[in-house]
Write a protein that holds these residues in place. Structure first.
Motif, PDB file in Angstrom:
ATOM      1  N   ALA A 154       0.831  -1.200   0.000  1.00 41.24           N
ATOM      2  CA  ALA A 154       0.000   0.000   0.000  1.00 41.24           C
ATOM      3  C   ALA A 154       0.871   1.257   0.000  1.00 41.24           C
ATOM      4  O   ALA A 154       0.572   2.241  -0.690  1.00 41.24           O
ATOM      5  N   ALA A 155       1.956   1.222   0.796  1.00 43.48           N
ATOM      6  CA  ALA A 155       2.859   2.363   0.839  1.00 43.48           C
ATOM      7  C   ALA A 155       3.514   2.584  -0.527  1.00 43.48           C
ATOM      8  O   ALA A 155       3.665   3.732  -0.987  1.00 43.48           O
ATOM      9  N   ARG A 156       3.893   1.480  -1.189  1.00 47.91           N
ATOM     10  CA  ARG A 156       4.507   1.593  -2.503  1.00 47.91           C
ATOM     11  C   ARG A 156       3.499   2.156  -3.516  1.00 47.91           C
ATOM     12  O   ARG A 156       3.821   3.029  -4.330  1.00 47.91           O
ATOM     13  N   ALA A 157       2.256   1.629  -3.458  1.00 43.17           N
ATOM     14  CA  ALA A 157       1.223   2.115  -4.367  1.00 43.17           C
ATOM     15  C   ALA A 157       0.949   3.598  -4.135  1.00 43.17           C
ATOM     16  O   ALA A 157       0.737   4.364  -5.077  1.00 43.17           O
ATOM     17  N   HIS A 158       0.962   3.980  -2.860  1.00 45.03           N
ATOM     18  CA  HIS A 158       0.729   5.386  -2.537  1.00 45.03           C
ATOM     19  C   HIS A 158       1.856   6.260  -3.099  1.00 45.03           C
ATOM     20  O   HIS A 158       1.608   7.330  -3.678  1.00 45.03           O
ATOM     21  N   ALA A 159       3.094   5.781  -2.948  1.00 41.72           N
ATOM     22  CA  ALA A 159       4.239   6.530  -3.466  1.00 41.72           C
ATOM     23  C   ALA A 159       4.176   6.627  -4.991  1.00 41.72           C
ATOM     24  O   ALA A 159       4.470   7.678  -5.578  1.00 41.72           O
ATOM     25  N   GLU A 160       3.779   5.512  -5.634  1.00 35.80           N
ATOM     26  CA  GLU A 160       3.659   5.531  -7.096  1.00 35.80           C
ATOM     27  C   GLU A 160       2.566   6.489  -7.539  1.00 35.80           C
ATOM     28  O   GLU A 160       2.698   7.173  -8.560  1.00 35.80           O
ATOM     29  N   ARG A 161       1.483   6.525  -6.769  1.00 31.78           N
ATOM     30  CA  ARG A 161       0.395   7.441  -7.098  1.00 31.78           C
ATOM     31  C   ARG A 161       0.871   8.888  -7.007  1.00 31.78           C
ATOM     32  O   ARG A 161       0.589   9.723  -7.871  1.00 31.78           O
ATOM     33  N   LEU A 162       1.621   9.187  -5.944  1.00 27.89           N
ATOM     34  CA  LEU A 162       2.130  10.540  -5.784  1.00 27.89           C
ATOM     35  C   LEU A 162       3.106  10.904  -6.913  1.00 27.89           C
ATOM     36  O   LEU A 162       3.082  12.014  -7.446  1.00 27.89           O
ATOM     37  N   ALA A 163       3.956   9.927  -7.265  1.00 25.95           N
ATOM     38  CA  ALA A 163       4.919  10.172  -8.338  1.00 25.95           C
ATOM     39  C   ALA A 163       4.207  10.396  -9.667  1.00 25.95           C
ATOM     40  O   ALA A 163       4.572  11.275 -10.458  1.00 25.95           O
ATOM     41  N   ALA A 164       3.159   9.565  -9.908  1.00 26.93           N
ATOM     42  CA  ALA A 164       2.405   9.715 -11.152  1.00 26.93           C
ATOM     43  C   ALA A 164       1.697  11.058 -11.195  1.00 26.93           C
ATOM     44  O   ALA A 164       1.658  11.727 -12.237  1.00 26.93           O
ATOM     45  N   ALA A 165       1.138  11.457 -10.050  1.00 22.09           N
ATOM     46  CA  ALA A 165       0.461  12.750  -9.989  1.00 22.09           C
ATOM     47  C   ALA A 165       1.431  13.893 -10.276  1.00 22.09           C
ATOM     48  O   ALA A 165       1.099  14.856 -10.974  1.00 22.09           O
ATOM     49  N   GLU A 166       2.643  13.791  -9.741  1.00 25.65           N
ATOM     50  CA  GLU A 166       3.649  14.821  -9.988  1.00 25.65           C
ATOM     51  C   GLU A 166       4.060  14.840 -11.458  1.00 25.65           C
ATOM     52  O   GLU A 166       4.252  15.914 -12.057  1.00 25.65           O
ATOM     53  N   SER A 167       4.176  13.644 -12.053  1.00 25.52           N
ATOM     54  CA  SER A 167       4.518  13.577 -13.472  1.00 25.52           C
ATOM     55  C   SER A 167       3.423  14.204 -14.317  1.00 25.52           C
ATOM     56  O   SER A 167       3.698  14.916 -15.295  1.00 25.52           O
ATOM     57  N   VAL A 168       2.165  13.929 -13.937  1.00 32.86           N
ATOM     58  CA  VAL A 168       1.047  14.522 -14.658  1.00 32.86           C
ATOM     59  C   VAL A 168       1.096  16.044 -14.554  1.00 32.86           C
ATOM     60  O   VAL A 168       0.904  16.770 -15.529  1.00 32.86           O
ATOM     61  N   ARG A 169       1.356  16.525 -13.341  1.00 28.42           N
ATOM     62  CA  ARG A 169       1.398  17.974 -13.134  1.00 28.42           C
ATOM     63  C   ARG A 169       2.470  18.621 -14.020  1.00 28.42           C
ATOM     64  O   ARG A 169       2.237  19.629 -14.683  1.00 28.42           O
ATOM     65  N   LYS A 170       3.667  18.007 -14.032  1.00 28.71           N
ATOM     66  CA  LYS A 170       4.756  18.574 -14.826  1.00 28.71           C
ATOM     67  C   LYS A 170       4.459  18.487 -16.323  1.00 28.71           C
ATOM     68  O   LYS A 170       4.732  19.437 -17.072  1.00 28.71           O
ATOM     69  N   ALA A 171       3.903  17.337 -16.749  1.00 27.14           N
ATOM     70  CA  ALA A 171       3.593  17.178 -18.167  1.00 27.14           C
ATOM     71  C   ALA A 171       2.516  18.163 -18.603  1.00 27.14           C
ATOM     72  O   ALA A 171       2.567  18.727 -19.701  1.00 27.14           O
ATOM     73  N   LYS A 172       1.540  18.381 -17.729  1.00 23.61           N
ATOM     74  CA  LYS A 172       0.470  19.323 -18.058  1.00 23.61           C
ATOM     75  C   LYS A 172       1.026  20.737 -18.176  1.00 23.61           C
ATOM     76  O   LYS A 172       0.671  21.479 -19.103  1.00 23.61           O
ATOM     77  N   ILE A 173       1.892  21.117 -17.240  1.00 21.24           N
ATOM     78  CA  ILE A 173       2.492  22.451 -17.299  1.00 21.24           C
ATOM     79  C   ILE A 173       3.297  22.614 -18.589  1.00 21.24           C
ATOM     80  O   ILE A 173       3.223  23.645 -19.266  1.00 21.24           O
ATOM     81  N   ALA A 174       4.069  21.569 -18.927  1.00 19.83           N
ATOM     82  CA  ALA A 174       4.876  21.633 -20.146  1.00 19.83           C
ATOM     83  C   ALA A 174       3.988  21.767 -21.378  1.00 19.83           C
ATOM     84  O   ALA A 174       4.276  22.550 -22.290  1.00 19.83           O
ATOM     85  N   ALA A 175       2.885  20.998 -21.405  1.00 21.70           N
ATOM     86  CA  ALA A 175       1.979  21.057 -22.550  1.00 21.70           C
ATOM     87  C   ALA A 175       1.305  22.416 -22.645  1.00 21.70           C
ATOM     88  O   ALA A 175       1.176  22.998 -23.732  1.00 21.70           O
ATOM     89  N   GLU A 176       0.859  22.933 -21.500  1.00 20.06           N
ATOM     90  CA  GLU A 176       0.196  24.238 -21.506  1.00 20.06           C
ATOM     91  C   GLU A 176       1.148  25.343 -21.966  1.00 20.06           C
ATOM     92  O   GLU A 176       0.755  26.238 -22.715  1.00 20.06           O
ATOM     93  N   LYS A 177       2.397  25.283 -21.511  1.00 17.71           N
ATOM     94  CA  LYS A 177       3.369  26.284 -21.941  1.00 17.71           C
ATOM     95  C   LYS A 177       3.629  26.173 -23.438  1.00 17.71           C
ATOM     96  O   LYS A 177       3.746  27.187 -24.136  1.00 17.71           O
TER      97      LYS A 177
END
Length: 347
Positions: A154-177
């Motif tokens: 569960a801890a690993r899944a939670h960490a992966e979720r957080l990492a994926a969310a951060e990747s999404v955030r960065k990718a979205k910012i890059a796409a918007e820019k």
């Protein structure tokens, strides 16, 4: 009235030099347009790549969220099992150290029997109690181990979720820019493209006009008032470079029928400011018998004059002067287009 004197040799030389200069400008602006379009295409491809990267991160985020939810549910079930096993152990401990409890029936049974047979019976009962205690302890230990494993998952899944969310955030910012940059650069490039295209059109029209006047002067073809069509065609050539404006009829801007109306007005022939009546303003002329000044008509449906949408004025050698469309200028162009439906000679 005496005919106007033709251009001198000096005039012809200067005209030729201007043609070469305009041609050079045309080449430069055309190359600039190609470069600008290439940059625009590359930018569009880069934005598409970033947007697709963002889409991929969204898919991975959704999967990570599902994995985390499943791991959390399994962990909750494992924790519940640990708690049940812990309660059983606590109850067993209470029975062993705190009195009779649920062990009382067994103790009474042991007290009722004697002799060798009783001893054996008591020994078997005690062995059974020890096995039950061991089974309860094993169940607790197993439940704790499972819970530990699931907690790690569960801890690993939670960490992966957080990492994926951060990747999404960065990718979205890059796409918007990138999208914002594309819009900005596209706007700038399109403005530059429009300016360059106008320069190209003006250079081409000017070069053709100079070449036509030079050839006409040398061959003696241009003579004031020699024919009504010549008057109309020659006047139309003086309007090159003036912007197209819808419903305009001069003197600084024109639409297509406004230009042809004014050209024939100079020859003393009145036309309406409408392609519909200009089409019927004189006899229709076969295309192999065109003369300067004839009106050329273009339609949405080939062969159907009721769909006429554009008109130009013939100036010779397969060329016409016309006011093309919004954003363009009065210029010389070939008459040979797929939507050409016929010609009229006003009178």
């Amino acid at each position: 009235m005496a005919e106007p004197r033709g251009p001198s040799a000096r005039d012809v030389k200067k005209a030729r030099q201007l043609v070469r200069h305009r041609s050079h400008q045309l080449s430069k602006t055309t190359a600039a347009l190609v470069t600008a379009q290439s940059r625009l295409d590359r930018l569009a491809a880069e934005v598409e790549r970033l947007v697709e990267a963002y889409n991929g991160e969204m898919v991975r985020l959704h999967r990570a969220e599902q994995a985390h939810q499943q791991a959390t549910a399994r962990l909750a079930a494992a924790d519940a099992e640990v708690e049940r096993a812990r309660q059983d152990v606590a109850l067993l401990a209470a029975e062993s150290y705190g009195g009779l409890g649920t062990v009382k029936p067994y103790m009474a049974m042991l007290a009722d029997r004697g002799g060798t047979e009783g001893f054996l019976h008591r020994a078997s009962v005690l062995g059974y109690l020890e096995e039950e205690q061991a089974a309860v302890m094993r169940r607790l230990r197993d439940a704790q181990e499972v819970a530990t494993i699931l907690r790690t998952q569960a801890a690993r899944a939670h960490a992966e979720r957080l990492a994926a969310a951060e990747s999404v955030r960065k990718a979205k910012i890059a796409a918007e820019k990138a999208v914002a940059r594309q819009r900005r650069e596209t706007k700038e490039l399109m403005a530059r493209k429009t300016t360059l295209q106008r320069k190209v059109n003006a250079a081409r029209a000017r070069a053709r006009l100079l070449a036509r006047r030079r050839n006409a002067a040398l061959s003696g073809l241009v003579r004031g008032g020699s024919r009504l069509g010549d008057v109309a065609a020659n006047w139309a050539l003086t309007q090159l470079g003036k912007p197209y404006v819808w419903a305009a009829a001069g003197p600084d801007t024109y639409d297509c029928s406004g230009l042809t109306m004014r050209a024939w007005e100079k020859a003393g022939v009145r036309l309406d400011h409408w392609t519909g009546t200009q089409w019927t303003s004189g006899p229709h002329v076969p295309l192999d018998q065109l003369r300067r000044g004839d009106l050329l008509f273009f339609a949405h449906v080939s062969g159907d004059p009721s769909t006429i949408h554009h008109v130009g004025i013939y100036v010779g050698r397969g060329q016409m002067v016309h006011a093309p469309q919004t954003g363009d200028v009065v210029r010389v162009a070939s008459i040979w287009r797929g939507d050409l439906v016929g010609a009229t000679r006003p009178r």
